[in-house]
Write a protein that holds these residues in place. Structure first.
Motif, short mmCIF file in Angstrom:
data_model
loop_
_atom_site.label_atom_id
_atom_site.label_comp_id
_atom_site.label_asym_id
_atom_site.label_seq_id
_atom_site.Cartn_x
_atom_site.Cartn_y
_atom_site.Cartn_z
N ILE A 32 -28.39 134.14 -41.32
CA ILE A 32 -29.14 134.82 -42.38
C ILE A 32 -30.40 134.03 -42.74
N GLY A 33 -31.53 134.71 -42.74
CA GLY A 33 -32.76 134.14 -43.25
C GLY A 33 -32.98 134.64 -44.67
N PHE A 34 -33.31 133.73 -45.57
CA PHE A 34 -33.47 134.04 -46.99
C PHE A 34 -34.94 133.89 -47.35
N ASP A 176 -32.60 124.28 -46.03
CA ASP A 176 -33.80 124.57 -46.80
C ASP A 176 -35.01 124.03 -46.03
N GLU A 177 -35.82 124.92 -45.49
CA GLU A 177 -37.01 124.59 -44.70
C GLU A 177 -36.68 123.62 -43.55
N PRO A 178 -35.84 124.03 -42.60
CA PRO A 178 -35.41 123.12 -41.53
C PRO A 178 -36.53 122.69 -40.59
N THR A 179 -37.60 123.48 -40.46
CA THR A 179 -38.64 123.14 -39.48
C THR A 179 -39.76 122.29 -40.05
N ASN A 180 -39.77 122.07 -41.38
CA ASN A 180 -40.79 121.19 -41.96
C ASN A 180 -40.70 119.79 -41.36
N HIS A 181 -41.83 119.24 -40.98
CA HIS A 181 -41.94 117.87 -40.43
C HIS A 181 -41.44 117.76 -38.99
N LEU A 182 -41.01 118.86 -38.38
CA LEU A 182 -40.62 118.80 -36.97
C LEU A 182 -41.81 119.21 -36.11
N LEU A 202 -27.19 130.07 -43.12
CA LEU A 202 -28.00 130.61 -44.21
C LEU A 202 -29.17 129.65 -44.38
N MET A 203 -30.40 130.15 -44.21
CA MET A 203 -31.53 129.23 -44.30
C MET A 203 -32.72 129.86 -45.01
N VAL A 204 -33.44 128.98 -45.70
CA VAL A 204 -34.73 129.32 -46.29
C VAL A 204 -35.80 128.69 -45.41
N THR A 205 -36.72 129.48 -44.90
CA THR A 205 -37.82 128.94 -44.10
C THR A 205 -39.00 129.90 -44.15
N HIS A 206 -40.20 129.32 -44.03
CA HIS A 206 -41.41 130.15 -43.95
C HIS A 206 -41.82 130.35 -42.48
#
Length: 626
Positions: A32-34, A176-182, A202-206
């Protein structure tokens, strides 16, 4: 199998209601994307789900034996510990067994200790886990486990937390924002990993490509209500638009009915029958529906821009090194008006150093940077806004003036400008330190743009911005008539706004690639990017050729005819680029007749086709030269 049930939960802060009476179920196999705007309650709902906060009303029921892992946006790690100590302290028993076995390998003289460690590996079936353990640490570039956390960057800390979350073998992974800084390589590896592994997520990401490729369901928190879409991000975008169109039609009908009932109310005498009272109750229901306007604020970024002259910025054989590391080696380039350049490369390849040399914050070791007289640089850095204690949001903008100039001689007050950046009356007078991370980034972006730059440099602008703000920023940048240079790990963002790429290599070479990020990935294939590998020779190219079945011949460099053709194509491309920019600028001239605009539009399409053809000829020639 149900993992978590969120039933009729509400959350408010004083009079401000984030959400009311919403329910959600998380079941095995869902990814799920939130999504939601900043400040609409994403973090609060996430905290309620994981048990960090309690709702004002409602309940959250979790399966008793559920194994959960949480990846927070800003991991809380002990600064005095090493990476190895952090991982060992993560309470993952198998990791401790592997660590004991590896220590035993280093001291084979102690046969009893080695045998005990070997037996522990066997009994816990840790051999397969060891392979997974090493693969994850390798892919996340956590090679030196002896490093102390206090000496690590924010990106490295995020990667440690990511490794622990993945290695804990959770049934439910909340991020919460798993791809930030990767970097891009890690993000693409993570996408493939989540496709293969049997996680419920379940993740929050832009990151819209990440949402599109990983998730099979999207939930959206919008104006206090939760909407569910049974598909990936592309499906969500399509179905949300359909929902908004239905809502608009419903609202228009409610407004018409409201006007009709209002006339009836005004005609009624003071003494009303029971039937009338029932209709009066219905009237107030209709009134509420008619006035339930969507709170969609759109940023209208029409900031005035100083006109660029013929000379923009010229880079003449610039080089930069630090002890033991060559970042940029003998790079030359002349920027032209209207260019839109994306910058990609591994962390540590000199991207930020390059930007700092262009802005004059850092001098090259050799070569020079020549800036045109009319160039006004706007630089959005990763550092963000400098928060002053006790400073309010409105005061930040007023530092640049009470009134801001817009296009066509118009002006706007500092207060009105903040409204266009989605700061309501209350937020404008809040203290800056009370803003969320995304709101601070939005305010910082505002301060950069109101200075009327004509050469805009954005270093990771998408971090912490919500998707609605990203969409609006993209639309502004699409129409921005000046030069634009962007460093970003957001592939969707890059694909949408850039025309070509500067590809940074570990050796210090920079390749100008004629296309966006998806074009680049299609060109280099899905294996390890050539830009991610250390060059062993100065002549090695960033973009490698695919092998062909021909006899190997020793290259002696381009022939004179090839040099002439290469020069001719480069000059042709430069002229076509200049013509394209002039035609694009003509659409800003309000004095042109519609017929002339239509003619210019046809010319622009033809010119783009010619430019694409020349670029392909140039690319094929450079490939053949090798």
């Amino acid at each position: 199998m149900n993992y978590i049930s969120v039933e009729n939960v509400s959350r408010s802060f004083g009079e401000r209601v984030l959400f009311d009476n919403i329910s959600l179920g998380i079941n095995e196999g869902q990814k799920i994307g939130f999504v939601a705007k900043n400040g609409f309650g994403k973090t609060s709902l996430l905290d309620i789900i994981i048990g960090k906060e309690q709702p004002n009303t409602g309940s959250v029921n979790r399966r008793n034996d559920l194994r959960m892992a949480f990846l927070l946006q800003e991991p809380d790690l002990n600064p005095n510990s090493t990476i190895e100590e952090i991982i060992l302290a993560s309470d993952i028993p198998t990791i401790k067994i592997i660590a004991n076995y590896e220590k035993a390998l280093q001291n084979m003289e102690d046969a009893d200790k080695y045998q005990a460690a070997f037996d522990a590996m066997d009994s816990s079936n840790a051999w397969d886990f060891e392979t997974k353990y090493k693969q994850i640490l390798s892919k996340l570039k956590l090679d030196d486990l002896s490093q102390k956390v206090e000496n690590l960057s924010g990106g490295q800390k995020k990667r440690i937390a990511m490794a622990i979350a993945l290695l804990s073998d959770p049934q439910l992974l909340i991020m919460d924002e798993p791809t930030n800084h990767l970097d891009l390589e890690m993000i693409e590896w993570l996408e493939e990993y989540f496709k293969q592994e049997n996680y419920t997520i379940l993740m929050v990401t832009h990151d819209r490509y990440f949402l599109d490729r990983v998730c099979n369901e999207i939930i959206e928190l919008d104006n206090g209500k939760l909407y569910t879409y049974k598909g990936n991000y592309s499906y969500y975008v399509e179905k949300k638009q359909e929902r908004l169109e239905v809502e608009q039609t419903t609202q228009e009908k409610a407004q018409q009915l409201y006007k009709k009932e209002l006339q009836w109310m005004r005609r009624q005498p003071k003494a009303r029958t029971t039937k009338s009272k029932s209709r009066i109750d219905d009237f107030y229901t209709i009134k509420e529906a008619a006035h339930n306007r969507r709170k969609d604020h759109k940023i209208e970024l029409e900031i005035n821009m100083e006109r660029l002259g013929t000379k923009v910025i010229e880079l003449h054989k610039i080089s930069k090194s630090f002890p033991g590391k060559k970042l940029i080696d003998n790079f030359s380039y002349n920027f032209i008006k209207g260019e839109r350049i994306g910058i990609i490369g591994k962390n540590g390849t000199g991207k930020s150093t390059f930007l700092n040399m262009i802005t004059g914050n850092l001098l090259p070791d050799s070569g020079k940077v020549v800036k045109g007289e009319t160039v006004k640089i706007g630089y959005y850095t990763q550092g963000g806004i400098d928060i002053k204690p006790g400073q309010k949001v409105i005061d930040v903008i007023k530092e640049y003036g009470e009134y801001i100039p817009l296009n066509k001689g118009k002006i706007i007050s500092a207060s009105q400008l903040l409204e266009r950046f989605m700061f309501d009356s209350k937020k404008k007078h809040d203290f800056v330190e009370k803003l969320s991370g995304g709101e601070r980034k939005r305010l910082y972006l505002c301060t950069v743009l109101i200075q009327n730059p004509n050469f805009l440099i954005l270093d990771e602008p998408t971090n912490d911005l919500d998707i609605p703000t990203l969409n609006i920023l993209e639309n502004f940048l699409m129409d921005f008539p000046g030069c634009l240079m962007v460093v970003s790990h957001d592939r969707y963002f890059m694909d949408k706004i850039v025309d070509h790429l500067f590809v940074f290599n570990q050796s210090g070479t920079i390749t100008d690639f004629p296309g966006n990020y998806s074009d680049f990935r299609a060109y280099v294939g899905n294996t390890d990017l050539a830009l991610d590998k250390e060059d062993t020779a100065p002549s090695e190219k960033v973009i490698t050729q695919k092998p062909v079945e021909k006899k190997t011949i020793e290259k002696t460099g381009p022939t004179r005819e090839q040099q002439k053709e290469l020069s001719r194509l480069e000059n042709s491309i430069k002229k076509l680029e200049e013509q394209r920019v002039k035609l694009q600028e003509s659409f800003l001239d309000t004095s042109l007749a519609p017929e002339q605009l239509a003619e210019n539009s046809i010319k622009l399409d033809q010119l783009k086709a010619d430019l694409e053809e020349r670029e392909m000829e140039w690319l094929e020639l450079t490939e053949s030269i090798g």
